[in-house]
Structure formats: structure tokens, C-alpha cells
Enzyme design. Structure first.
Site, PDB file in Angstrom:
ATOM      1  N   CYS A 271     -12.798  -2.225   7.583  1.00  0.00           N
ATOM      2  CA  CYS A 271     -12.002  -1.400   6.661  1.00  0.00           C
ATOM      3  C   CYS A 271     -12.859  -0.516   5.756  1.00  0.00           C
ATOM      4  O   CYS A 271     -12.407   0.551   5.348  1.00  0.00           O
ATOM      5  CB  CYS A 271     -11.090  -2.288   5.819  1.00  0.00           C
ATOM      6  SG  CYS A 271      -9.783  -3.069   6.781  1.00  0.00           S
TER       7      CYS A 271
ATOM      8  N   LYS B  46      -2.331   0.979  15.376  1.00  0.00           N
ATOM      9  CA  LYS B  46      -2.428   1.936  14.276  1.00  0.00           C
ATOM     10  C   LYS B  46      -3.128   3.213  14.736  1.00  0.00           C
ATOM     11  O   LYS B  46      -3.916   3.212  15.686  1.00  0.00           O
ATOM     12  CB  LYS B  46      -3.175   1.311  13.105  1.00  0.00           C
ATOM     13  CG  LYS B  46      -4.591   0.854  13.430  1.00  0.00           C
ATOM     14  CD  LYS B  46      -5.160   0.074  12.255  1.00  0.00           C
ATOM     15  CE  LYS B  46      -6.515  -0.531  12.609  1.00  0.00           C
ATOM     16  NZ  LYS B  46      -7.040  -1.390  11.525  1.00  0.00           N
TER      17      LYS B  46
ATOM     18  N   CYS C 142     -14.834  -3.737   1.256  1.00  0.00           N
ATOM     19  CA  CYS C 142     -13.415  -4.046   1.408  1.00  0.00           C
ATOM     20  C   CYS C 142     -13.034  -5.137   0.410  1.00  0.00           C
ATOM     21  O   CYS C 142     -13.880  -5.699  -0.285  1.00  0.00           O
ATOM     22  CB  CYS C 142     -13.118  -4.491   2.833  1.00  0.00           C
ATOM     23  SG  CYS C 142     -13.802  -6.129   3.235  1.00  0.00           S
TER      24      CYS C 142
ATOM     25  N   ARG D  34       0.842  -1.192   0.000  1.00  0.00           N
ATOM     26  CA  ARG D  34       0.000   0.000   0.000  1.00  0.00           C
ATOM     27  C   ARG D  34       0.880   1.245   0.000  1.00  0.00           C
ATOM     28  O   ARG D  34       1.871   1.308   0.725  1.00  0.00           O
ATOM     29  CB  ARG D  34      -0.891  -0.020   1.248  1.00  0.00           C
ATOM     30  CG  ARG D  34      -1.836   1.153   1.406  1.00  0.00           C
ATOM     31  CD  ARG D  34      -2.599   1.027   2.721  1.00  0.00           C
ATOM     32  NE  ARG D  34      -3.375  -0.203   2.791  1.00  0.00           N
ATOM     33  CZ  ARG D  34      -3.645  -0.851   3.919  1.00  0.00           C
ATOM     34  NH1 ARG D  34      -3.195  -0.398   5.084  1.00  0.00           N
ATOM     35  NH2 ARG D  34      -4.366  -1.948   3.894  1.00  0.00           N
TER      36      ARG D  34
ATOM     37  N   LYS E 241      -5.053   6.785  12.970  1.00  0.00           N
ATOM     38  CA  LYS E 241      -5.587   7.341  11.731  1.00  0.00           C
ATOM     39  C   LYS E 241      -6.075   8.774  11.941  1.00  0.00           C
ATOM     40  O   LYS E 241      -6.710   9.064  12.952  1.00  0.00           O
ATOM     41  CB  LYS E 241      -6.727   6.466  11.205  1.00  0.00           C
ATOM     42  CG  LYS E 241      -6.282   5.050  10.852  1.00  0.00           C
ATOM     43  CD  LYS E 241      -7.434   4.196  10.334  1.00  0.00           C
ATOM     44  CE  LYS E 241      -6.956   2.804   9.938  1.00  0.00           C
ATOM     45  NZ  LYS E 241      -8.067   1.969   9.417  1.00  0.00           N
TER      46      LYS E 241
ATOM     47  N   CYS F   3     -15.062  -9.098   7.303  1.00  0.00           N
ATOM     48  CA  CYS F   3     -14.769  -9.417   8.698  1.00  0.00           C
ATOM     49  C   CYS F   3     -15.127  -8.201   9.548  1.00  0.00           C
ATOM     50  O   CYS F   3     -15.447  -7.137   9.014  1.00  0.00           O
ATOM     51  CB  CYS F   3     -13.295  -9.805   8.868  1.00  0.00           C
ATOM     52  SG  CYS F   3     -12.162  -8.405   8.982  1.00  0.00           S
TER      53      CYS F   3
ATOM     54  N   ARG G 138      -1.005   6.593  10.000  1.00  0.00           N
ATOM     55  CA  ARG G 138      -1.084   6.142   8.613  1.00  0.00           C
ATOM     56  C   ARG G 138      -1.457   7.301   7.685  1.00  0.00           C
ATOM     57  O   ARG G 138      -1.392   8.459   8.071  1.00  0.00           O
ATOM     58  CB  ARG G 138      -2.071   4.976   8.511  1.00  0.00           C
ATOM     59  CG  ARG G 138      -1.631   3.783   9.362  1.00  0.00           C
ATOM     60  CD  ARG G 138      -2.474   2.566   9.100  1.00  0.00           C
ATOM     61  NE  ARG G 138      -2.044   1.416   9.889  1.00  0.00           N
ATOM     62  CZ  ARG G 138      -2.582   0.211   9.774  1.00  0.00           C
ATOM     63  NH1 ARG G 138      -3.582  -0.006   8.914  1.00  0.00           N
ATOM     64  NH2 ARG G 138      -2.146  -0.796  10.508  1.00  0.00           N
TER      65      ARG G 138
ATOM     66  N   CYS H 162      -7.340 -11.302   1.459  1.00  0.00           N
ATOM     67  CA  CYS H 162      -7.257 -10.918   2.863  1.00  0.00           C
ATOM     68  C   CYS H 162      -7.309 -12.137   3.770  1.00  0.00           C
ATOM     69  O   CYS H 162      -8.265 -12.925   3.716  1.00  0.00           O
ATOM     70  CB  CYS H 162      -8.378  -9.948   3.219  1.00  0.00           C
ATOM     71  SG  CYS H 162      -8.330  -9.448   4.964  1.00  0.00           S
TER      72      CYS H 162
END
Length: 570
Positions: free
Chosen positions: A483, A212, A434, A79, A214, A479, A148, A440
């Protein structure tokens, strides 16, 4: 503010890996050089995320390869980091070239305004990274326990202040990038440390963040970045003359959760105050530092900023932030969001240039036999002098088109039928999925490959109810990690098992309220049978201008989620 030393006991395994990694090096270089396997060491897969990549395998082939006693069909997702989602035509042409060389002839636009490649083999990773570096792009910190890609509103026609907001987005992004030289050493062969020298991370420290982090910046009245889904959100405050004054500060958003674990939940960010524009980088750094020093480093499911806030309180976090800053946030300023999507077709910008927003279903760019989308964008990039802008809704804007160049760009768009996307239903252009299967490793159910089919069936329901032109946000993930931000969709579908989804209803249309579980583990037949009468009732009984999410709450299908930690599962 001096960093608080994290406790030396009860750290998760990932914390130990980071500490021993020599600033994200580990043994990645040796693993890349090993020709006997398509994988790298398990510990290095955790470090690889900081470099922008995840190791995956083709799950469509998994059982057959097990039967043949072969190792999984290992491959990598990589990414890019593209603050605000903006790139030049020359950069786009390079992205296109790299996709055809190493990425299976496809580009994926993500919900965080960037590009990712799938199906990349291990020996292709270095040449791919070197390729993106040739055009001044990078994948550093696109994943991992760091800040990110920073999001910023994609639609510059909204306000003369848009470019100023974009500039702050870029400044925040640059300021919060990791400083380790490991990335350029491993991928580009550049050794920048002398003998005995060690890297230094002035913001992150040796352990980086607990999880993470954001950041997004929204410009009212359009919440096109889903600002409340982020650990840290900035809401631009613009005066009547169109001048940027500053930003409201929102903290604690996050989408991920775990099925069956009520201690995990999505959360919409809480507005805690306001800062002048010239203080926004300082605020971003210190919100991150508070989380660095107080976030949970023992349980990664409890390590996001949202849990730190709910464990200690919003007031505690604001007071601690003010202490780190050495000054206090002001009271939040008034603002209002009315939309959260993209506006398709040609629009005139405040800069007197043209912007063509294209609907890219679920962000997938490739050449289909009857729709050569990838080729079309390549041909536009060859003649375009403006920029390309990826939106947080997985769409693409051909930006900065001059009056003189507009006829040429429009002719190419018509030749390749790119404008057909603007004729899609209101439901489809407000849908998002997603990637999920086959790449994935976390996916429990299909998402990108299935949502378009489900939307087609729901379009029939909407049409019969007389709602074909009425926007309803619908999002699907394979899931519960969220995302595609399903918990902020008026209709959210979250994978439980192959063909089965949890159905969530009742989010705010502008992304300011979470939805709530309506039905658990349902397949397509039940999804349609549950939604059809609700949609029909909405068509007949809605109040003037009432959105679908508000309607299902008012009619008692679900309760409004006021406080995520208490109301989302309760």
C-alpha cells in the site's frame, strides 16, 4: 464494445458473492441493524469494500478478548473518494468534526490522495457516511473491484496546464464511478428504484471488475503520484508554451504480491502509446473494459491487469484496446521525470496564488501533546478561502492562498509549528509507511508506528556519511500488498513477521524502476548493519548526481529489475 460474458465455471467465491449481491446490496442493511454483534456477515464484508469500508478489529486487544471469550473488538475503516485529493475548507472542517465524533480523534491521509478513518464502530457508520454526504463527499468505490480514487499531480505551481489536468482527473473519476443505487439506499435511506426495477452498470456489468483498478495522472518532470504503480497511468504531455497536448498511456502497474509465491510480483506500468487530451476518458474506459472482459475471475491473486498483460503480452493488450476504441493510439511522446516527491514550504503557483506544502509524517493527523496538528489545520480551515490538497506522498497542501491572506495563514502555521516539517531530514521527508498494526488485518509487522524510529537511526548514519541533505526514498509496509508502494522505493522494507522485514534495494528515484530483494527477514540490527556500509560507500563512490538506487545497481548489490515477471524474484 459489447461486454464479453465471463465464464460461468471456475469463478472465485467473491465473484459469486458479487453476482448474487443485487448490485452490491447483499444483506449489509440487515447486518448494520443487528445490535447483538459489532460485526457484519462475512459475505457482506466483501461487498462493504465497494461502499468504501473494511471491517477490522483492534489487534492490540485480540488476545485479551480471546482470553475473556469475547468477540474481537470489531471496528471499521472507511475511506473517502476524493479525486485528485482536493477539498474545500468547509469540507475539511466536516472531516475534522467527523474524526472527533467517530474516528478516534485522528485523520489518516493515504497514499491515494484521500482520507480514511479508523476505529469506527458499526453503529457509527451510517451517521459518518451521512456526514460526508452533507458536504457533497462520498465513500462509494473507494475500495472494491472497481476503479478507485483517481490520482492527479498535487503541485499546481508546476504548470499553467495543471488545472486542465485536474479537470480531466475529475472527469475520469466521475465517468468510472459505479451507477448502483445501493450506496444511497443503504447509507442515506434513499430508495431510487421503483417496484420491479433493477440497477444497471453500463461499464462494469453485474460482476464489476475481477480486482481493484487504479488510475493516476502525472505531470512531468515530477512523478509525485508514482504513475507507474497504477493499472493505468496517464503522463501529461505539455508543449513549450505550457499547453496540454495529450497523454502518454501506461498500463499494467501494481504493487501487490504474496510472500513465497513467485507467480505474484509487483510490476511497473509499460508505456504503450499516446492519446489526445480529449480522448483520455474514452481510453480510460476501454482499458478498464478490456480488463473487465479478460481478467482472471477464478484466482484473485492473479486477477490484476498486470497479470492479464504478462499472460497475453503488452502488444496483445494494446491491439485489443485499439479494437475496443475503434481507433489506434499514437506513438508515445518524449517525456522525462526528475523527481517524485513533494516540495515543502511556500511556493508561488502559476495562478499567482500561494501553496504551502506541509510534511505530515506517514499521513497521520491528530493532536500530540506537544504538536496539536489537528487543531492547527482546523484553525487554518476556519479562515482559509482556497483549498486543501492531499498529496500521494501523504502530505497536505494549503492551496490557493491569496497575497492578502498569506500573512494570516503563515502566522497560524508558525504558531502551531507546522513549518517545522520543512526542516526535517531529506530521508524523513522521502519516507512513507502504511497503517499496519493495530487495525489492518493483513499486517505481519509494524509499519506506521515503527518507521519513524528506524528513520531516526538511519538519519545518524546519513549524517555521519555527510548525506543529511541527500534524498533517498524509503518506504515500509506491514505486509507484501504494497500500500505504501515499497517496491518503487530505493530502500523498501516489507513485513514478514513481527520485527522482521524483507529488505529491497535498487529502485529508480523517480519511480520508474522496481527494486529487488537484498536480504530476507531481517530485524532492525541487521537492517542497520547492512545499510550502513552501503550508505558510506555511496557517499564516497557515487558519480555526479547519481541516485542511491542507481548506485546499488551499478555496484552489484542487486540486479536491475527490467521485467517484473522474470527479474523481480529471479
Amino acid at each position: 464494445m459489447t461486454q464479453t460474458t465471463p465464464p460461468t465455471t471456475a469463478r472465485s467465491e467473491v465473484e459469486k458473492i458479487k453476482e448474487a449481491s443485487n448490485y452490491l446490496r447483499g444483506t449489509i442493511a440487515a447486518g448494520l441493524a443487528d445490535p447483538l454483534t459489532g460485526s457484519i456477515a462475512e459475505k457482506d464484508t466483501q461487498l462493504l469494500k465497494f461502499h468504501g469500508s473494511y471491517m477490522q478489529d483492534d489487534r492490540d486487544l485480540r488476545l485479551e478478548r480471546q482470553r475473556q471469550k469475547l468477540e474481537p473488538a470489531y471496528q471499521f475503516m472507511i475511506r473517502l473518494r476524493m479525486a485528485g485529493g482536493v477539498c474545500t475548507p468547509a469540507q475539511w472542517l466536516k472531516l475534522d468534526d467527523l474524526a472527533r465524533r467517530y474516528g478516534g480523534n485522528t485523520i489518516r491521509l493515504t497514499t491515494r490522495q484521500t482520507v480514511q478513518y479508523h476505529n469506527v464502530l458499526k453503529h457509527q457508520l451510517r451517521p459518518l457516511v451521512r456526514g460526508i454526504d452533507e458536504v457533497a463527499m462520498t465513500s462509494i468505490a473507494a475500495c472494491g473491484d472497481v476503479n478507485r480514487n483517481v490520482l492527479s499531480s498535487s503541485n499546481p505551481f508546476q504548470s499553467p496546464a495543471h488545472q486542465e489536468v485536474t479537470d480531466w482527473c475529475l472527469k475520469i473519476d466521475r465517468h468510472l464511478r459505479p451507477q448502483t443505487t445501493a450506496y444511497r439506499e443503504i447509507w442515506l435511506g434513499e430508495r431510487r428504484l421503483g417496484a420491479g426495477e433493477e440497477d444497471h452498470e453500463p461499464i462494469y456489468g453485474k460482476l464489476y471488475l475481477p480486482r481493484k483498478f487504479k488510475i493516476a495522472i502525472a505531470i512531468p518532470p515530477n512523478n509525485d503520484v508514482d504513475v507507474f504503480a497504477n493499472d493505468l497511468g496517464f503522463i501529461a504531455i505539455i508543449d513549450a508554451a505550457g499547453k496540454l497536448q495529450g497523454f502518454n498511456v501506461a498500463i499494467g502497474g501494481g504493487m501487490g504480491m504474496t510472500h513465497g509465491d513467485a507467480a505474484t510480483y509487483p510490476r511497473a506500468a509499460t508505456v504503450i502509446g499516446y492519446c489526445p487530451a480529449d480522448k483520455v476518458v474514452e481510453v480510460a474506459e476501454n482499458v478498464l473494459k478490456v480488463q473487465r472482459d479478460f481478467g482472471d475471475r477464478s484466482n484473485r491473486k492473479h486477477a490484476r491487469l498486470k497479470y492479464t498483460i504478462d499472460d497475453r503480452s503488452v502488444e496483445w493488450y494494446r491491439d485489443e484496446l485499439n479494437r475496443y476504441l475503434g481507433w489506434s493510439l499514437e506513438a508515445a511522446r518524449p517525456y522525462a521525470f526528475t523527481t517524485n516527491g513533494d516540495q515543502y514550504g511556500w511556493l508561488r503557483g502559476s495562478d499567482e496564488r500561494w501553496y504551502l506544502t506541509l510534511f505530515i509524517q506517514n499521513g497521520r493527523i491528530k493532536d500530540w501533546h506537544d504538536y496539536p496538528l489537528m487543531t492547527a489545520l482546523r484553525e487554518i480551515a476556519k479562515v482559509h478561502s482556497g483549498d486543501f490538497r492531499i498529496t500521494a506522498n501523504q502530505n497536505l497542501i494549503i492551496g490557493g492562498v491569496t497575497d492578502a491572506q498569506k500573512p494570516q495563514i503563515e502566522a497560524l502555521a508558525r504558531q502551531y509549528r507546522l513549518l517545522d516539517g520543512s526542516q526535517q531530514s531529506a530521508l524523513r521527508v522521502n519516507s512513507m509507511a502504511c497503517v499496519a498494526f493495530p487495525t489492518c488485518g493483513l499486517a505481519l509487522a509494524e509499519s506506521e508506528r515503527y518507521l519513524p524510529e528506524l528513520v531516526t537511526k538511519l538519519e545518524d548514519v546519513m549524517r555521519e556519511a555527510g548525506l543529511a541533505d541527500d534524498p533517498i526514498t524509503i518506504r515500509m509496509t506491514g505486509c507484501p500488498n504494497g500500500c505504501a508502494r515499497p517496491y518503487l522505493a530505493e530502500i523498501g522494507l516489507v513485513g514478514r513477521s513481527p520485527g522482521k522485514y524483507n529488505l529491497y534495494l535498487g529502485a529508480g528515484f523517480t519511480g520508474d524502476r522496481l527494486n529487488k530483494l537484498y536480504k530476507e527477514s531481517v530485524g532492525e540490527e541487521q537492517i542497520l548493519s547492512e545499510l550502513t556500509p552501503i550508505i558510506q560507500r555511496y557517499a564516497k563512490e557515487r558519480e555526479g548526481g547519481e541516485k542511491f538506487g542507481d548506485f546499488v545497481v551499478r555496484k552489484g548489490y542487486v540486479k536491475a529489475v527490467i521485467e517484473a515477471s522474470r527479474d523481480f524474484h529471479g
